[in-house]
Design an enzyme around this catalytic site. Structure first.
Site, short mmCIF file in Angstrom:
data_model
loop_
_atom_site.label_atom_id
_atom_site.label_comp_id
_atom_site.label_asym_id
_atom_site.label_seq_id
_atom_site.Cartn_x
_atom_site.Cartn_y
_atom_site.Cartn_z
N HIS A 130 0.84 -1.20 0.00
CA HIS A 130 0.00 0.00 0.00
C HIS A 130 0.88 1.25 0.00
O HIS A 130 0.65 2.19 -0.78
CB HIS A 130 -0.90 -0.02 1.23
CG HIS A 130 -1.63 1.25 1.50
ND1 HIS A 130 -2.96 1.45 1.15
CD2 HIS A 130 -1.23 2.41 2.09
CE1 HIS A 130 -3.32 2.68 1.51
NE2 HIS A 130 -2.28 3.27 2.08
N GLU A 131 1.89 1.27 0.86
CA GLU A 131 2.76 2.45 0.94
C GLU A 131 3.59 2.61 -0.33
O GLU A 131 3.83 3.73 -0.79
CB GLU A 131 3.66 2.35 2.17
CG GLU A 131 2.91 2.31 3.49
CD GLU A 131 1.97 3.48 3.68
OE1 GLU A 131 2.20 4.55 3.08
OE2 GLU A 131 0.98 3.34 4.42
N HIS A 134 1.64 4.42 -2.92
CA HIS A 134 1.68 5.87 -2.77
C HIS A 134 2.95 6.45 -3.41
O HIS A 134 2.91 7.50 -4.05
CB HIS A 134 1.66 6.24 -1.28
CG HIS A 134 0.31 6.18 -0.65
ND1 HIS A 134 -0.81 6.77 -1.21
CD2 HIS A 134 -0.11 5.62 0.52
CE1 HIS A 134 -1.85 6.56 -0.43
NE2 HIS A 134 -1.46 5.86 0.62
N GLU A 205 -6.41 6.82 -0.60
CA GLU A 205 -6.34 5.58 0.16
C GLU A 205 -6.99 4.42 -0.59
O GLU A 205 -6.47 3.31 -0.61
CB GLU A 205 -6.98 5.77 1.53
CG GLU A 205 -6.23 6.74 2.43
CD GLU A 205 -4.76 6.39 2.57
OE1 GLU A 205 -4.43 5.22 2.83
OE2 GLU A 205 -3.93 7.30 2.40
#
Length: 291
Positions: A130-131, A134, A205
């Site tokens: 997930h990070e 980003h 998100e």
């Protein structure tokens, strides 16, 4: 697109700072705040990642210091087609994680000791994916700059409040307009900062969750991690030094508590329930039925 958003954000917040300076100090105040805002923009672009990491006491680690974490990040970064980011650990029992950096070549992933203790390897991989998403989509630049500038905006609002308390008692009635302008700044500055964070973070998100599910190969790993983080976030103290200006950086809201508050009105994260539902739907689309 994020480059345009970043430029627009910096211009908007600069205008707000100049307006605040004008309300509080007239022409000289506006000029002073313009100079300050230009300096803040430069520092935010080049050094905001270092500032945030230092704020949370994040310690960069090598493979010899944290081999399992380092190898996990390296594997997922390769799967995402990204250069190896810096790997940092925050000595804090509250489970959370974030990414920062102005571009993929100058990025860092930070995790707390708490999240490493609570999640298994697959779940932690989902969080890191997930990070990395980003970083891949360059969300980290705009989110880190938003955090830096929002913090400054909020500080200006507090300064204006104290200036009015101690400096407006003896004003004449013909200065009421200027006083109302200052009052407007006090109310609008922190509110605008919160709304900008809100607009930036919620859609990011969902997108990072979906992309993270693709990077790690199993969206259910991230879904399981989010459910655990949701459970513990309401039962443990927040990450040390966490505040409204940087809460949007984390994978789950570090300021979460069980009661309604003004902060909850400006939550920078979608509900965990909605995120988990979206990830489970993604898993069904990928033909994955269970973790």
């Amino acid at each position: 697109m994020n480059t345009f958003k970043t430029a627009a954000l910096m211009a908007l917040l600069t205008a707000l700072l100049v307006t605040a300076g004008s309300s509080l100090g007239g022409h000289d105040g506006a000029v002073l705040m313009l100079v300050i805002s230009l300096g803040i923009n430069l520092i935010s672009y080049w050094k905001s990642d270092s500032i945030v990491l230092k704020m949370y006491g994040a310690r960069e680690v090598s493979r010899s210091q944290a081999p399992e974490l380092y190898d996990l990040v390296a594997t997922l970064a390769k799967q995402a087609g990204l250069p190896m980011p810096r790997v940092c650990i925050i000595n804090d029992e509250s489970p959370n994680a974030f990414a920062t950096g102005r571009n993929p070549e100058h990025a860092a992933v930070a995790v707390t000791t708490g999240i490493m203790r609570i999640l298994d390897q697959e779940e932690l991989g989902g969080v890191i994916a997930h990070e990395l998403s980003h970083i891949k989509h360059r969300d980290t630049l705009i989110s880190t700059i938003a955090g830096s500038l929002a913090g400054v905006i909020s500080s200006i609002g507090h300064m204006a409040q104290w200036a009015m308390i101690f400096g407006m008692g003896g004003r004449r009635s013909d200065d009421d307009g200027e006083g109302l302008g200052a009052l407007f700044t006090i109310i609008v500055a922190p509110l605008a900062a919160a709304l900008i964070q809100l607009a930036i973070s919620r859609s990011r998100e969902y997108e990072a969750d979906r992309s993270g599910g693709e990077i790690c190969g199993n969206p259910l790993d991230l879904a399981s991690a989010l459910e655990k983080l949701e459970y513990y976030s309401g039962r443990m103290r927040p990450v040390a030094a966490a505040g409204p200006a940087t809460a949007h950086l984390f994978i789950v809201n570090p300021l979460k508590n069980g009661s309604f508050s003004l902060k909850s009105m400006f939550s920078t994260h979608p509900s965990t329930e909605d995120r988990v539902a979206a990830l489970k739907e993604q898993a069904r689309e990928m033909g994955i039925r269970r973790r």
